[in-house]
Design a protein around this motif. Structure first.
Motif, short mmCIF file in Angstrom:
data_model
loop_
_atom_site.label_atom_id
_atom_site.label_comp_id
_atom_site.label_asym_id
_atom_site.label_seq_id
_atom_site.Cartn_x
_atom_site.Cartn_y
_atom_site.Cartn_z
N PHE A 79 0.82 -1.21 0.00
CA PHE A 79 0.00 0.00 0.00
C PHE A 79 0.86 1.27 0.00
CE2 PHE A 79 -2.68 -3.17 2.29
CZ PHE A 79 -3.67 -3.30 1.31
N LEU A 80 2.11 1.16 -0.48
CA LEU A 80 3.03 2.29 -0.46
C LEU A 80 2.45 3.52 -1.16
CD1 LEU A 80 5.79 3.59 0.09
CD2 LEU A 80 6.63 2.52 -2.03
N ASP A 81 1.96 3.36 -2.39
CA ASP A 81 1.45 4.50 -3.14
C ASP A 81 0.28 5.17 -2.42
OD1 ASP A 81 3.31 3.55 -4.93
OD2 ASP A 81 2.02 3.81 -6.68
N LYS A 82 -0.59 4.36 -1.85
CA LYS A 82 -1.77 4.91 -1.17
C LYS A 82 -1.37 5.71 0.06
CE LYS A 82 -6.27 3.62 0.77
NZ LYS A 82 -6.14 4.53 1.91
N LYS A 136 8.04 10.97 -9.02
CA LYS A 136 6.96 11.92 -9.28
C LYS A 136 5.68 11.20 -9.70
CE LYS A 136 6.94 14.30 -13.10
NZ LYS A 136 7.26 15.29 -14.16
N GLU A 137 5.84 10.15 -10.51
CA GLU A 137 4.68 9.43 -11.04
C GLU A 137 3.84 8.77 -9.94
OE1 GLU A 137 7.77 9.09 -12.09
OE2 GLU A 137 7.62 10.20 -13.98
N MET A 138 4.44 8.56 -8.77
CA MET A 138 3.73 7.91 -7.67
C MET A 138 2.81 8.87 -6.93
SD MET A 138 6.99 5.75 -6.18
CE MET A 138 6.10 5.05 -4.80
N ILE A 139 2.99 10.18 -7.15
CA ILE A 139 2.26 11.19 -6.38
C ILE A 139 1.08 11.70 -7.18
CG2 ILE A 139 2.42 13.43 -5.23
CD1 ILE A 139 5.42 12.87 -4.87
N SER A 140 -0.12 11.44 -6.68
CA SER A 140 -1.34 11.89 -7.34
C SER A 140 -2.09 12.95 -6.55
CB SER A 140 -2.27 10.69 -7.57
OG SER A 140 -2.57 10.04 -6.34
N THR A 141 -1.75 13.09 -5.27
CA THR A 141 -2.43 14.06 -4.43
C THR A 141 -2.08 15.49 -4.85
OG1 THR A 141 -2.80 14.79 -2.15
CG2 THR A 141 -0.57 14.09 -2.72
N THR A 142 -3.00 16.41 -4.63
CA THR A 142 -2.75 17.82 -4.93
C THR A 142 -2.60 18.65 -3.66
OG1 THR A 142 -5.14 18.20 -5.08
CG2 THR A 142 -3.96 17.71 -7.15
N LYS A 143 -2.79 18.01 -2.52
CA LYS A 143 -2.62 18.74 -1.26
C LYS A 143 -1.12 18.87 -0.96
CE LYS A 143 -2.74 14.70 1.80
NZ LYS A 143 -3.40 14.04 2.94
N PRO A 144 -0.73 19.82 -0.09
CA PRO A 144 0.69 19.99 0.23
C PRO A 144 1.30 18.70 0.81
CG PRO A 144 -0.57 21.86 0.99
CD PRO A 144 -1.58 20.84 0.56
N ALA A 201 14.66 13.56 -7.65
CA ALA A 201 14.58 15.03 -7.65
C ALA A 201 13.43 15.55 -8.50
CB ALA A 201 15.90 15.62 -8.12
N ASP A 202 12.89 14.71 -9.39
CA ASP A 202 11.81 15.19 -10.26
C ASP A 202 10.52 15.49 -9.49
OD1 ASP A 202 10.89 12.65 -9.71
OD2 ASP A 202 10.84 11.95 -11.80
N VAL A 203 10.42 15.04 -8.22
CA VAL A 203 9.21 15.35 -7.43
C VAL A 203 9.08 16.85 -7.20
CG1 VAL A 203 9.27 13.10 -6.29
CG2 VAL A 203 10.36 15.08 -5.20
N LYS A 204 10.20 17.57 -7.29
CA LYS A 204 10.17 19.02 -7.06
C LYS A 204 9.44 19.76 -8.19
CE LYS A 204 14.66 19.37 -6.28
NZ LYS A 204 15.99 19.94 -5.90
N GLU A 205 9.18 19.07 -9.27
CA GLU A 205 8.43 19.68 -10.38
C GLU A 205 6.95 19.84 -10.03
OE1 GLU A 205 9.11 17.23 -13.77
OE2 GLU A 205 11.30 17.44 -13.70
N LEU A 206 6.51 19.11 -9.01
CA LEU A 206 5.11 19.21 -8.57
C LEU A 206 4.96 20.41 -7.64
CD1 LEU A 206 4.51 15.42 -7.81
CD2 LEU A 206 3.74 16.71 -9.82
N PRO A 207 4.04 21.31 -7.93
CA PRO A 207 3.92 22.55 -7.14
C PRO A 207 3.52 22.35 -5.69
CG PRO A 207 2.06 22.28 -8.64
CD PRO A 207 3.05 21.22 -9.01
#
Length: 417
Positions: A239-242, A263-271, A285-291
């Motif tokens: 259940f890592l992604d969840k 980055k592809e694992m992150i679907s949430t839009t909350k902080p 490091a590509d997770v930093k592309e998500l605002p």
């Protein structure tokens, strides 16, 4: 085989730390346990038999004995698949007393990115134990580590260098507390249950009093055991992604050689705050592309906590004095070790003579008893002594007799005229 008299001069350390390389660069040369066997084998092929490597989030250092240290750069980079020229540019090299003093400074926390962080001592002990099991230890390395442990204990007892829990795990929790006013209500997940992960979880429980802390680990049994001990939540690795997307704060302490969060694992839009405590980076490091995502690594954590370490700075002179005094004692021990080869050679010669006389008695079919063997051995040694004295010039013979008299307390009798 290294000669005792030269061995300290042949002791080297090659290292890279936070002082000359950032997290990304250090990660390219990080060392992992599965490489121990092959590194030991490859090192033996170039004549380096005694070594160990300490690799943490702040530093990677290779301690070894060698007549020529240069080949170690290539051997090590071959194991970690790093560029040799880059490694040469970012590393330092010390040998002899400087290398030994550096080991003592590192183990005592003086060279830690967070001054006084004593976690490094445990990491050194564990690393050495693993290399020892692989057959790469010797008497000197054993003594070096034992002395490092003794010095660290003395520093902890006699100074306040380690007062207050300031480690990377502590820094991570402090960062969270300062960033979130309502940190008690945040959903915090810790991924990884190694030593730093366990320490981080303990700090979270003690300092945040948050009842929404969750553990997740590749090996589910380890997470269950730690969650039971610390009374926190636990979820299965599948259940890592969840759990990642359900969290407000996600701390990564997995110790993997490659990123495990993308980055592809992150679907949430909350902080979402991602705290990466691993070297090399375990969060891409590509997770930093998500605002909505904030990524913090060990270097950034250390900078925030170092601002509170002024009191520890005052302890540095005391610590350096303790190290210096122990260095003097150690040098005396090393001085005594230079006679070891002669002592061992003498013992081996005695054993050879005993075996030789035993076989001679067997050939003569004389019943071997303790008395017959000792009588034969005494006669053999007496004959060798007499032969040397009678064949030597008078002055040399007198010196030899006086030396034996001093060693064995002979009762010299004057010859009657």
């Amino acid at each position: 085989m290294l000669k005792e008299a030269k061995s300290l001069n042949q002791f080297y350390v090659i290292g890279v730390s936070y002082e000359k390389a950032d997290v990304k660069t250090r990660g390219k040369f990080a060392f992992f346990d599965h490489l121990i066997s092959s590194l030991v084998i490859e090192s033996n092929l170039i004549g380096i038999q005694h070594l160990f490597v300490i690799s943490t989030c702040n530093r990677t250092e290779i301690y070894f004995f060698a007549e020529e240290p240069d080949k170690m750069y290539e051997v090590y980079c071959k194991q970690v698949e790093g560029d040799v020229e880059t490694f040469r540019q970012i590393t330092f090299q010390k040998n002899g007393k400087d290398a030994l003093e550096h080991l003592f400074r590192v183990s005592s926390g003086l060279e830690s990115q967070i001054l006084g962080d004593f976690e490094i001592l445990g990491q050194i002990k564990i690393a050495f134990k693993k290399f020892k099991k692989a057959g790469s230890a010797n008497a000197h390395l054993e003594r070096f580590i034992d002395t490092a442990v003794r010095i660290s204990k003395q520093i902890k007892n006699e100074t306040s260098l380690s007062d207050g829990a300031t480690s990377v795990s502590y820094a991570a929790v402090q960062y969270i507390i300062h960033q979130f006013q309502n940190f008690k209500n945040k959903k915090i997940t810790l991924f990884g249950t190694g030593k730093i992960g366990r320490n981080t979880c303990e700090n979270l429980v003690k300092q945040t009093h948050n009842d929404q802390i969750t553990l997740i680990n590749r090996t589910n049994e380890k997470a269950v055991k730690l969650s039971d001990k610390l009374q926190v939540n636990q979820v299965n690795y599948k259940f890592l992604d969840k759990i990642l997307n359900d969290s407000d704060i996600f701390i990564v302490s997995t110790g993997s050689s490659k990123p495990v969060i993308f980055k592809e694992m992150i679907s949430t839009t909350k902080p979402l705050l991602l705290v990466d405590l691993s070297i090399p980076a375990n969060v891409d490091a590509d997770v930093k592309e998500l605002p909505n995502v904030t990524l913090v690594n060990v270097d950034e954590l250390s900078q925030t906590i170092n601002q509170t370490l002024e009191d520890r700075q005052s302890q540095i002179p005391k610590v350096e004095t303790i190290i210096r005094l122990n260095m003097w004692e150690f040098e005396e021990w090393l001085e005594s070790r230079k006679f070891v080869p002669a002592i061992e050679a003498f013992r081996e010669r005695m054993e050879f003579l005993a075996e030789f006389e035993k076989r001679k008695l067997e050939k003569k079919e004389i019943e071997i008893s303790e008395k017959s063997l000792s009588t034969s051995l005494i006669q053999k040694m007496t004959n060798q002594f007499a032969s040397y004295v009678m064949d030597s010039p008078e002055e040399e013979a007198e010196k030899t007799i006086n030396l034996f008299n001093e060693i064995f307390h002979l009762e010299l009798k004057q010859e009657r005229k």
